[in-house]
Design a protein around this motif. Structure first.
Motif, short mmCIF file in Angstrom:
data_model
loop_
_atom_site.label_atom_id
_atom_site.label_comp_id
_atom_site.label_asym_id
_atom_site.label_seq_id
_atom_site.Cartn_x
_atom_site.Cartn_y
_atom_site.Cartn_z
N SER A 133 0.84 -1.20 0.00
CA SER A 133 0.00 0.00 0.00
C SER A 133 0.87 1.25 0.00
O SER A 133 2.04 1.20 0.40
CB SER A 133 -0.93 0.02 1.21
N ILE A 134 0.28 2.34 -0.48
CA ILE A 134 0.93 3.65 -0.43
C ILE A 134 -0.09 4.65 0.07
O ILE A 134 -1.13 4.87 -0.57
CB ILE A 134 1.43 4.11 -1.81
N ILE A 135 0.18 5.27 1.20
CA ILE A 135 -0.62 6.39 1.67
C ILE A 135 -0.14 7.63 0.93
O ILE A 135 1.06 7.80 0.71
CB ILE A 135 -0.46 6.56 3.19
N THR A 136 -1.07 8.48 0.54
CA THR A 136 -0.71 9.69 -0.18
C THR A 136 0.31 10.50 0.63
O THR A 136 0.07 10.83 1.79
CB THR A 136 -1.96 10.54 -0.45
N GLY A 137 1.45 10.76 -0.01
CA GLY A 137 2.51 11.50 0.67
C GLY A 137 3.42 10.63 1.52
O GLY A 137 4.36 11.14 2.14
N GLY A 138 3.15 9.32 1.54
CA GLY A 138 3.95 8.43 2.36
C GLY A 138 4.78 7.47 1.53
O GLY A 138 4.83 7.55 0.30
N SER A 139 5.44 6.56 2.22
CA SER A 139 6.28 5.57 1.57
C SER A 139 5.53 4.24 1.40
O SER A 139 4.63 3.94 2.18
CB SER A 139 7.55 5.33 2.39
N PRO A 140 5.90 3.47 0.40
CA PRO A 140 5.24 2.17 0.22
C PRO A 140 5.49 1.24 1.41
O PRO A 140 6.55 1.30 2.03
CB PRO A 140 5.90 1.62 -1.04
#
Length: 115
Positions: free
Chosen positions: A50-57
C-alpha cells in the motif's frame, strides 16, 4: 461513486513476473491511499502492499524485495510489479483505494503461479 478496474492477472511459471494495474474513475475527490490485497484459496484476504498519499510504500514481509507498488496520481492508477513469483503467491488480487477515507474495491484478478 468510485469504480476500480483491474487488469494484468494470469498464469505464470514460478520465477516469472506479472504487472497488475488498477485505474480508478468516478467521484474521486481525495485519494488517501491505494493498495493491493490478495486472497489465496481457502484463506483470508491479506494486505500485499500500500501507499498512503505522501507516504512511503509498505509491503507484507512475504513479498518484500520481489513486489513493487507504484502510483500515477494524474491517472488515479496504482500498479503492482511482481517479480520472482512463487506458487504461494497464487491468489485473487484486489485493488483497494481509500477516497475521503472510504474504501473501494476492485473486482479482483486471478494470479496463478505454477511450479
Amino acid at each position: 461513486q468510485v469504480q476500480l478496474v483491474e487488469s494484468g492477472g494470469g498464469l505464470v511459471q514460478a520465477g516469472g513476473s506479472l504487472r497488475l494495474s488498477c485505474a480508478a474513475s468516478g467521484s474521486i475527490s481525495s485519494v488517501n491511499a491505494m493498495g493491493w490485497y490478495r486472497q489465496p484459496p481457502g484463506k483470508q484476504r491479506e494486505l500485499v502492499a500500500s501507499i498512503i498519499t505522501g507516504g512511503s510504500p509498505k509491503y507484507a514481509d512475504s513479498v518484500k524485495g520481489r513486489f513493487t507498488i507504484s502510483r500515477d496520481n494524474a491517472k488515479n492508477s496504482v500498479y503492482l510489479q511482481m517479480n520472482s513469483l512463487r506458487p504461494e503467491d497464487t491468489a485473487v488480487y484486489y485493488c483497494n483505494v481509500l477516497v475521503t477515507w472510504r474504501p473501494y474495491w476492485g473486482q479482483g484478478t486471478q494470479v496463478t503461479v505454477s511450479s
